[in-house]
Design a protein around this motif. Structure first.
Motif, PDB file in Angstrom:
ATOM      1  N   ALA A   1      49.513  72.523   5.246  1.00 53.49           N
ATOM      2  CA  ALA A   1      48.168  72.636   4.683  1.00 53.49           C
ATOM      3  C   ALA A   1      48.061  73.851   3.760  1.00 53.49           C
ATOM      4  O   ALA A   1      47.489  73.766   2.664  1.00 53.49           O
ATOM      5  CB  ALA A   1      47.140  72.722   5.808  1.00 53.49           C
ATOM      6  N   ILE A   2      48.623  74.978   4.184  1.00 52.65           N
ATOM      7  CA  ILE A   2      48.543  76.193   3.367  1.00 52.65           C
ATOM      8  C   ILE A   2      49.414  76.051   2.125  1.00 52.65           C
ATOM      9  O   ILE A   2      49.007  76.432   1.009  1.00 52.65           O
ATOM     10  CB  ILE A   2      48.957  77.420   4.195  1.00 52.65           C
ATOM     11  N   ALA A   3      50.621  75.519   2.294  1.00 55.40           N
ATOM     12  CA  ALA A   3      51.506  75.315   1.144  1.00 55.40           C
ATOM     13  C   ALA A   3      50.882  74.345   0.144  1.00 55.40           C
ATOM     14  O   ALA A   3      50.978  74.535  -1.075  1.00 55.40           O
ATOM     15  CB  ALA A   3      52.862  74.801   1.610  1.00 55.40           C
ATOM     16  N   TYR A   4      50.238  73.303   0.656  1.00 56.13           N
ATOM     17  CA  TYR A   4      49.558  72.340  -0.220  1.00 56.13           C
ATOM     18  C   TYR A   4      48.416  73.025  -0.967  1.00 56.13           C
ATOM     19  O   TYR A   4      48.166  72.739  -2.146  1.00 56.13           O
ATOM     20  CB  TYR A   4      49.032  71.172   0.620  1.00 56.13           C
ATOM     21  N   SER A   5      47.714  73.935  -0.292  1.00 56.90           N
ATOM     22  CA  SER A   5      46.641  74.677  -0.944  1.00 56.90           C
ATOM     23  C   SER A   5      47.166  75.489  -2.115  1.00 56.90           C
ATOM     24  O   SER A   5      46.530  75.566  -3.175  1.00 56.90           O
ATOM     25  CB  SER A   5      45.955  75.609   0.068  1.00 56.90           C
ATOM     26  N   LEU A   6      48.345  76.089  -1.931  1.00 57.99           N
ATOM     27  CA  LEU A   6      48.915  76.942  -2.968  1.00 57.99           C
ATOM     28  C   LEU A   6      49.477  76.143  -4.142  1.00 57.99           C
ATOM     29  O   LEU A   6      49.407  76.588  -5.289  1.00 57.99           O
ATOM     30  CB  LEU A   6      50.019  77.817  -2.369  1.00 57.99           C
ATOM     31  N   GLU A   7      50.028  74.967  -3.864  1.00 58.93           N
ATOM     32  CA  GLU A   7      50.742  74.220  -4.895  1.00 58.93           C
ATOM     33  C   GLU A   7      49.950  73.067  -5.495  1.00 58.93           C
ATOM     34  O   GLU A   7      50.171  72.695  -6.647  1.00 58.93           O
ATOM     35  CB  GLU A   7      52.061  73.671  -4.324  1.00 58.93           C
ATOM     36  N   ARG A   8      49.025  72.473  -4.729  1.00 60.31           N
ATOM     37  CA  ARG A   8      48.400  71.235  -5.199  1.00 60.31           C
ATOM     38  C   ARG A   8      46.882  71.295  -5.285  1.00 60.31           C
ATOM     39  O   ARG A   8      46.247  70.255  -5.446  1.00 60.31           O
ATOM     40  CB  ARG A   8      48.803  70.086  -4.267  1.00 60.31           C
ATOM     41  N   THR A   9      46.293  72.471  -5.147  1.00 61.64           N
ATOM     42  CA  THR A   9      44.843  72.577  -5.296  1.00 61.64           C
ATOM     43  C   THR A   9      44.516  73.657  -6.326  1.00 61.64           C
ATOM     44  O   THR A   9      45.395  74.412  -6.755  1.00 61.64           O
ATOM     45  CB  THR A   9      44.150  72.931  -3.961  1.00 61.64           C
ATOM     46  N   CYS A  10      43.273  73.718  -6.682  1.00 59.28           N
ATOM     47  CA  CYS A  10      42.784  74.737  -7.623  1.00 59.28           C
ATOM     48  C   CYS A  10      41.896  75.748  -6.903  1.00 59.28           C
ATOM     49  O   CYS A  10      40.956  76.302  -7.489  1.00 59.28           O
ATOM     50  CB  CYS A  10      42.022  74.083  -8.769  1.00 59.28           C
ATOM     51  N   MET A  11      42.151  75.962  -5.620  1.00 60.14           N
ATOM     52  CA  MET A  11      41.345  76.905  -4.846  1.00 60.14           C
ATOM     53  C   MET A  11      41.502  78.318  -5.399  1.00 60.14           C
ATOM     54  O   MET A  11      42.578  78.704  -5.881  1.00 60.14           O
ATOM     55  CB  MET A  11      41.757  76.875  -3.373  1.00 60.14           C
ATOM     56  N   PRO A  12      40.456  79.134  -5.339  1.00 61.88           N
ATOM     57  CA  PRO A  12      40.567  80.524  -5.782  1.00 61.88           C
ATOM     58  C   PRO A  12      41.251  81.378  -4.710  1.00 61.88           C
ATOM     59  O   PRO A  12      41.316  80.991  -3.543  1.00 61.88           O
ATOM     60  CB  PRO A  12      39.101  80.949  -5.954  1.00 61.88           C
TER      61      PRO A  12
ATOM     62  N   LEU B   1      57.375  71.386  -2.018  1.00 60.90           N
ATOM     63  CA  LEU B   1      56.314  70.800  -2.851  1.00 60.90           C
ATOM     64  C   LEU B   1      56.502  71.154  -4.322  1.00 60.90           C
ATOM     65  O   LEU B   1      56.207  70.350  -5.205  1.00 60.90           O
ATOM     66  CB  LEU B   1      54.948  71.302  -2.367  1.00 60.90           C
ATOM     67  N   ARG B   2      57.016  72.350  -4.568  1.00 56.11           N
ATOM     68  CA  ARG B   2      57.245  72.775  -5.954  1.00 56.11           C
ATOM     69  C   ARG B   2      58.361  71.948  -6.594  1.00 56.11           C
ATOM     70  O   ARG B   2      58.474  71.892  -7.822  1.00 56.11           O
ATOM     71  CB  ARG B   2      57.591  74.260  -5.977  1.00 56.11           C
ATOM     72  N   ASN B   3      59.179  71.312  -5.780  1.00 52.49           N
ATOM     73  CA  ASN B   3      60.306  70.540  -6.281  1.00 52.49           C
ATOM     74  C   ASN B   3      59.907  69.143  -6.752  1.00 52.49           C
ATOM     75  O   ASN B   3      60.754  68.365  -7.184  1.00 52.49           O
ATOM     76  CB  ASN B   3      61.372  70.436  -5.172  1.00 52.49           C
ATOM     77  N   SER B   4      58.628  68.808  -6.668  1.00 48.84           N
ATOM     78  CA  SER B   4      58.164  67.470  -7.039  1.00 48.84           C
ATOM     79  C   SER B   4      58.122  67.303  -8.558  1.00 48.84           C
ATOM     80  O   SER B   4      58.026  68.272  -9.307  1.00 48.84           O
ATOM     81  CB  SER B   4      56.781  67.207  -6.450  1.00 48.84           C
ATOM     82  N   ASP B   5      58.171  66.060  -8.973  1.00 48.75           N
ATOM     83  CA  ASP B   5      58.143  65.727 -10.402  1.00 48.75           C
ATOM     84  C   ASP B   5      56.826  65.033 -10.731  1.00 48.75           C
ATOM     85  O   ASP B   5      56.463  64.008 -10.132  1.00 48.75           O
ATOM     86  CB  ASP B   5      59.323  64.800 -10.733  1.00 48.75           C
ATOM     87  N   ALA B   6      56.100  65.589 -11.694  1.00 49.52           N
ATOM     88  CA  ALA B   6      54.788  65.049 -12.058  1.00 49.52           C
ATOM     89  C   ALA B   6      54.867  63.639 -12.618  1.00 49.52           C
ATOM     90  O   ALA B   6      53.865  62.901 -12.604  1.00 49.52           O
ATOM     91  CB  ALA B   6      54.117  65.982 -13.070  1.00 49.52           C
ATOM     92  N   ARG B   7      56.027  63.234 -13.112  1.00 46.86           N
ATOM     93  CA  ARG B   7      56.150  61.907 -13.711  1.00 46.86           C
ATOM     94  C   ARG B   7      55.924  60.798 -12.696  1.00 46.86           C
ATOM     95  O   ARG B   7      55.434  59.715 -13.037  1.00 46.86           O
ATOM     96  CB  ARG B   7      57.514  61.764 -14.377  1.00 46.86           C
ATOM     97  N   TYR B   8      56.295  61.054 -11.429  1.00 46.40           N
ATOM     98  CA  TYR B   8      56.047  60.047 -10.394  1.00 46.40           C
ATOM     99  C   TYR B   8      54.542  59.846 -10.187  1.00 46.40           C
ATOM    100  O   TYR B   8      54.060  58.716 -10.012  1.00 46.40           O
ATOM    101  CB  TYR B   8      56.700  60.464  -9.074  1.00 46.40           C
TER     102      TYR B   8
ATOM    103  N   PHE C   1      49.578  60.475  -1.920  1.00 43.52           N
ATOM    104  CA  PHE C   1      49.933  61.458  -0.894  1.00 43.52           C
ATOM    105  C   PHE C   1      50.965  60.891   0.073  1.00 43.52           C
ATOM    106  O   PHE C   1      51.979  61.537   0.375  1.00 43.52           O
ATOM    107  CB  PHE C   1      48.668  61.889  -0.142  1.00 43.52           C
ATOM    108  N   PHE C   2      50.723  59.673   0.569  1.00 42.97           N
ATOM    109  CA  PHE C   2      51.608  59.103   1.583  1.00 42.97           C
ATOM    110  C   PHE C   2      52.886  58.505   0.997  1.00 42.97           C
ATOM    111  O   PHE C   2      53.907  58.434   1.682  1.00 42.97           O
ATOM    112  CB  PHE C   2      50.860  58.029   2.385  1.00 42.97           C
ATOM    113  N   ASP C   3      52.834  58.057  -0.256  1.00 45.94           N
ATOM    114  CA  ASP C   3      53.999  57.409  -0.848  1.00 45.94           C
ATOM    115  C   ASP C   3      54.867  58.353  -1.679  1.00 45.94           C
ATOM    116  O   ASP C   3      56.053  58.054  -1.910  1.00 45.94           O
ATOM    117  CB  ASP C   3      53.560  56.233  -1.733  1.00 45.94           C
ATOM    118  N   ILE C   4      54.301  59.473  -2.133  1.00 48.12           N
ATOM    119  CA  ILE C   4      55.072  60.383  -2.996  1.00 48.12           C
ATOM    120  C   ILE C   4      55.184  61.779  -2.374  1.00 48.12           C
ATOM    121  O   ILE C   4      56.286  62.292  -2.189  1.00 48.12           O
ATOM    122  CB  ILE C   4      54.437  60.490  -4.402  1.00 48.12           C
ATOM    123  N   THR C   5      54.016  62.369  -2.050  1.00 47.61           N
ATOM    124  CA  THR C   5      54.020  63.761  -1.593  1.00 47.61           C
ATOM    125  C   THR C   5      54.789  63.943  -0.287  1.00 47.61           C
ATOM    126  O   THR C   5      55.704  64.769  -0.200  1.00 47.61           O
ATOM    127  CB  THR C   5      52.581  64.276  -1.423  1.00 47.61           C
TER     128      THR C   5
END
Length: 554
Positions: free
Chosen positions: A88-99, A169-176, A191-195
């Protein structure tokens, strides 16, 4: 071809040989040999005879079986919680725009800058019988035992889980994700099929790292576990309390086995995770989604608040006159007159500096040698160099007693010295330092070394003009890493300290056991201050040398 033209090649061969032989010899003497002695000691009975009685006694020792079960329960519980919360915390850092991402990253470093027992000490100040919550509300919370140990282990191991999952999570490719959007996939479907599939090996790695950290941790268990016995405290009890070195060795081997298995699985999963990266991949850039960002921000801020509160209350307690009865400000706690005064701090600084110096020299040599050999020799070097990561600090420290406390061997000269403790600290963190140094060494262009050789440059010129300019930031990072970890380590040195040679982290434990909680907090604050200063110096030096490295590269 003239003899003069052969000299650089021969000199380089001698250098590579020396760079491989001496660090490998160190691994044999200070890792392989001590582990052999602890295995042999496990068959040694109290009367000095040899046999299997120590192993047989496991099944007839309810306390030992209970400690093993307790270790398994708390380790599995901590692992499950840290993997979920860490994701959850890693997702917050990599996949959200939280301040507040920068603040969150800084806070996650705090548990790594203090001895492991600081988490347990902080929880006692907050939730203990004399804690803040009891003083404010009157609630009688029993934080000793499983619940307290679970919470302290979670906050100790959570940052490392976050870092591993964040890298996955940083290793993911935006093209997918772009392709899924074109096909009309919803956010949950992505989320369930890629992330999750992309992060599965990172989650597995984080799980096994947390499990290994938890099952081998001694600091938190010594402070807050109470009567909840675990294998780490059982080793200490068998060796220091009952002087039963044979049973202590058996418990050490029991603790070693799950650590080795978990490390192997973690290594395999890490290779698979980062072997899936594709060339030219596009990093994922999250778009603002208010509800998602708010939920993950709330989760992250909660854990950030807890970590800050635990560290802050320890620092606060070091400045109060008498916790919790007289909370007025004082500096008297820093005038420590017990547990050797400030001598353990100075000894720890000296030991940490020696460990960092020895470590940088040996790791640089081994990485340089490993890069310039190939085939089975290179694979063997790598295997030997990463083996220490599976050895718990308690087991390594205990093995040093058997290996070096023997007057019939020349190695006895090291026993009871700061040099031996420094070597123990270095080899405890050898694998992390080696992998970091190898990463930096691979960045050195092989073509540049060959050009200097072709122009008749000496081995010294190759090192000073080609290798050192590129690897200097890595060398500096490894130096400060070894220094900072040596400052805060407890489990690896608990068996090696003496009344004349005490260390800061051990003094914190002794002060807390003696009831001098404010002085224990003061010692912890000093350790944190030293480590934070070292980290700031590291960033300052890196900022200064990195531009120079870039100029030379260009």
């Amino acid at each position: 071809m003239t003899p003069a033209s052969l000299m650089p090649r021969n000199a380089e061969q001698w250098l590579v040989t020396a760079c491989v032989v001496f660090p490998t010899l160190g691994l044999i003497i200070f890792v392989a040999y001590p582990l052999t002695t602890i295995f042999w000691q496990s068959f040694t009975l109290i009367d000095g005879s040899m046999g299997l009685d120590n192993y047989v006694a496991i099944t007839s020792t309810p306390g030992l079986l209970r400690a093993g079960w307790n270790s398994l329960v708390v380790s599995v519980s901590t692992t499950l919680f840290c993997v979920v919360a860490g994701f959850a915390i890693a997702y917050s850092l990599e996949r959200t725009c939280m301040p507040g991402k920068r603040a969150l990253r800084i806070v996650l470093l705090l548990p790594l800058l203090a001895p492991s027992l600081v988490q347990g000490l902080g929880l006692l100040f907050i939730l203990g019988r004399n804690g803040l919550v009891h003083q404010w509300t009157g609630w009688d919370i029993n934080v000793y035992g499983y619940s307290g140990l679970l919470m302290s282990d979670i906050f100790y191991a959570l940052p490392q889980a976050v870092m591993i999952i964040q890298a996955a999570l940083r290793n993911s490719d935006a093209r997918y994700y772009d392709a899924a959007s074109v096909m009309g996939a919803t956010g949950w479907r992505k989320f369930f099929d890629i992330t999750l599939p992309n992060a599965k090996f990172g989650l597995l790695s984080a799980g096994f790292v947390v499990f290994t950290i938890t099952i081998t941790d001694f600091g938190n268990a010594a402070v807050i576990a109470g009567d909840y016995r675990v294998l780490a405290t059982e080793i200490f009890s068998q060796v220091s309390g009952q002087q039963n070195f044979g049973m202590g060795s058996v418990v050490g081997i029991i603790l070693l086995l799950p650590s080795l298995v978990s490390v192997y699985i973690e290594r395999v999963s890490s290779q698979k995770q980062f072997g899936t990266a594709s060339e030219g991949q596009i990093p994922v850039r999250p778009a603002p989604v208010f509800k998602r960002d708010a939920i993950f921000a709330a989760i992250s801020y909660f854990f950030m608040f807890c970590i800050v509160a635990i560290i802050a209350v320890v620092i606060f307690a070091s400045f109060v006159k008498l916790w919790p009865y007289n909370m007025s400000f004082t500096l008297k706690n820093f005038d420590v007159q017990v547990s050797g005064g400030y001598q353990p701090i100075w000894t720890t600084l000296y030991v940490s500096f020696i460990a960092a110096i020895i470590g940088v020299v040996l790791l640089f040599s081994l990485a340089y040698g490993a890069k310039h050999v190939s085939g089975s020799i290179s694979k063997a070097i790598y295997l030997i160099a990463v083996l220490p990561v599976g050895v718990p600090g308690l087991v390594l420290g205990l093995s040093y007693i058997f290996a070096f406390n023997n007057p019939s061997t020349p190695l006895y000269l090291l026993y009871g010295t700061a040099i031996l403790i420094a070597l123990c600290n270095f080899y405890h963190y050898h694998t992390q330092g080696f992998l970091t140094m190898m990463t930096g060494m691979r960045a050195v262009p092989q073509a540049l070394e060959e050009v200097i050789n072709c122009l008749g440059g000496s081995v010294r010129r190759v090192l000073t003009d080609a290798v050192l300019p590129f690897i200097a930031p890595t060398v500096l990072s490894v130096f400060f890493f070894l220094f900072m970890r040596s400052m805060v380590t407890l489990s690896a040195v608990i068996f090696l300290v003496t009344p004349q040679l005490d260390l800061a982290s051990v003094s914190v434990m002794h002060l807390n056991e003696a009831g001098f909680v404010s002085q224990a907090a003061a010692f912890s604050t000093i350790i944190i201050a030293v480590v934070v200063t070292a980290m700031l110096l590291m960033h300052l030096f890196l900022a200064r040398i990195t531009p120079k490295t870039g100029m030379k590269e260009s």
